[in-house]
Enzyme design. Structure first.
Site, PDB file in Angstrom:
ATOM      1  N   LYS A  53       0.840  -1.198   0.000  1.00 30.39           N
ATOM      2  CA  LYS A  53       0.000   0.000   0.000  1.00 30.39           C
ATOM      3  C   LYS A  53       0.879   1.254   0.000  1.00 30.39           C
ATOM      4  O   LYS A  53       0.617   2.223  -0.725  1.00 30.39           O
ATOM      5  CB  LYS A  53      -0.935  -0.005   1.216  1.00 30.39           C
ATOM      6  CG  LYS A  53      -2.029  -1.065   1.097  1.00 30.39           C
ATOM      7  CD  LYS A  53      -2.785  -1.263   2.403  1.00 30.39           C
ATOM      8  CE  LYS A  53      -3.798  -2.395   2.285  1.00 30.39           C
ATOM      9  NZ  LYS A  53      -4.472  -2.705   3.545  1.00 30.39           N
ATOM     10  N   GLN A  97      -3.887  -0.997   9.845  1.00 31.31           N
ATOM     11  CA  GLN A  97      -3.928  -2.344   9.273  1.00 31.31           C
ATOM     12  C   GLN A  97      -4.543  -3.333  10.263  1.00 31.31           C
ATOM     13  O   GLN A  97      -4.124  -3.411  11.417  1.00 31.31           O
ATOM     14  CB  GLN A  97      -2.505  -2.779   8.881  1.00 31.31           C
ATOM     15  CG  GLN A  97      -2.440  -4.116   8.184  1.00 31.31           C
ATOM     16  CD  GLN A  97      -3.139  -4.129   6.816  1.00 31.31           C
ATOM     17  OE1 GLN A  97      -3.010  -3.203   6.029  1.00 31.31           O
ATOM     18  NE2 GLN A  97      -3.895  -5.188   6.550  1.00 31.31           N
ATOM     19  N   ASP A 120     -10.189   3.705   4.318  1.00 27.80           N
ATOM     20  CA  ASP A 120     -10.523   2.277   4.229  1.00 27.80           C
ATOM     21  C   ASP A 120     -12.035   2.067   4.126  1.00 27.80           C
ATOM     22  O   ASP A 120     -12.492   0.990   3.750  1.00 27.80           O
ATOM     23  CB  ASP A 120     -10.017   1.546   5.489  1.00 27.80           C
ATOM     24  CG  ASP A 120      -8.806   0.666   5.199  1.00 27.80           C
ATOM     25  OD1 ASP A 120      -8.572   0.358   4.019  1.00 27.80           O
ATOM     26  OD2 ASP A 120      -8.114   0.303   6.162  1.00 27.80           O
TER      27      ASP A 120
END
Ligand code: NDP
Length: 285
Positions: A53, A97, A120
């Site tokens: 990412k 994460q 997200d």
């Protein structure tokens, strides 16, 4: 044989377009989009995802700010970091994460992220906006699925779609997105009776189960579109999807492979959300 939906190529095109947008944003407004990436502990899969990412962001000109915390980090410490990132004007997106170590409530952390930086798309505000059709960040994997369909010229309107899996991060949101695109949607899960029969009725099949090659070729209606979200590691270390790709390819009109389908799209949509957040912060539409 089915047309192969090349997620790698489609994702590359998206990232190239975003690079140009970031250059413009930086030149015209002096804004450099910033993504904060928070990793707690040393889960090897999480480390790989975070690295991918960050790399994708840096390639398009997004600044990435890394926060790597030890596995015994307390919930309070992580919540304090999230609050600091919420206040930081150089940070337009915050990615924590998952999974988090067990002493930390994932839900509390997700809810602590400002919805304006929720790239997200996991915050209940973002989920609520998706549910009611309002503006907000869409979660990256289901949005990547929808982009694959769009770029392939598949209009879900009037079609039957079957989603296998009902998780909050893939199954449920992709079902809502398909519904918003006017598909007739069935969501299946571990207690769905006669799953093969249900899947055989689908014009569009989205597999998000986490079971290697569970969806067999003879479950697929002739001419269906198949998107395989599954990413499963086999004993020999290789990756495969939830769909028996070779067998399903004999029936589908188009199919996305795994790896090389939804995975790269997830990252591209994260980059896109971060750029959109930076644009919104500088009031460029
Ligand atoms: P979850 O484990 O959270 O959800 C799996 C779903 O599959 C559940 O709803 C479960 O049903 C259902 N399920 C399990 N077994 C069966 C069965 N035998 N028949 C029908 N349904 C079943 O997984 P995720 O949604 O997080 O992920 C799904 C897959 O997608 C995984 O392979 C994951 O690695 C991959 N993934 C890929 C991403 C990418 O970027 N490419 C991103 C996110 C996920 P029930 O609810 O009843 O338990």
């Amino acid at each position: 044989m089915a047309r192969i939906i090349d997620g790698k190529k489609i994702a590359l095109g998206i990232r190239q377009g975003l690079k140009t947008e970031v250059e413009q944003l930086t030149q015209e407004r002096g804004v450099v989009p910033g993504l904060a990436v928070v990793l707690v502990g040393a889960n090897p899969a999480s480390q790989v995802y975070v690295r991918m990412k960050k790399k994708a962001c840096e390639e398009v000109g997004i600044a990435s700010f890394s926060h790597e915390l030890p596995v015994d980090t307390t919930e309070l410490t992580l919540l304090a970091l999230v609050e600091q990132l919420n206040q930081d004007s150089k940070v337009h997106g915050i990615l924590v994460q998952l999974p988090l170590p067990k002493q930390i409530s994932e839900q509390k952390v997700i809810e602590a992220i400002s919805p304006a930086k929720d790239v997200d798309g996991f915050h209940p505000y973002s989920s609520g906006q998706l549910m009611t059709g309002g503006p907000g960040f869409w979660p990256c994997t289901p949005w990547g699925v929808m982009e694959l369909l769009r770029v392939e010229g598949v209009d879900p309107s009037g079609k039957t779609a079957v989603v296998i899996g009902r998780s909050n991060i893939v199954g449920k949101p992709v079902a809502l997105m398909l519904l918003a695109a006017h598909a007739t949607v069935t969501i299946c899960h571990s207690r769905t009776p006669d799953l093969p029969k249900v899947v055989r009725g689908a014009d569009i099949v989205i597999a998000a189960v986490g079971r290697p090659r569970m969806v067999k070729g003879d479950w697929i209606k002739e001419g269906a579109i198949v998107i395989d979200v599954g990413t499963n590691r086999l004993d020999d270390g290789s990756l495969c999807g939830d769909v028996d790709f070779d067998a399903a390819s004999k029936h589908a009109a188009a199919i996305s492979p795994s790896p090389g389908g939804v995975g790269p799209m997830t990252i591209a949509m994260l980059v896109k959300n971060t750029v959109e957040s930076a644009k919104a912060s500088s009031a460029i539409s």
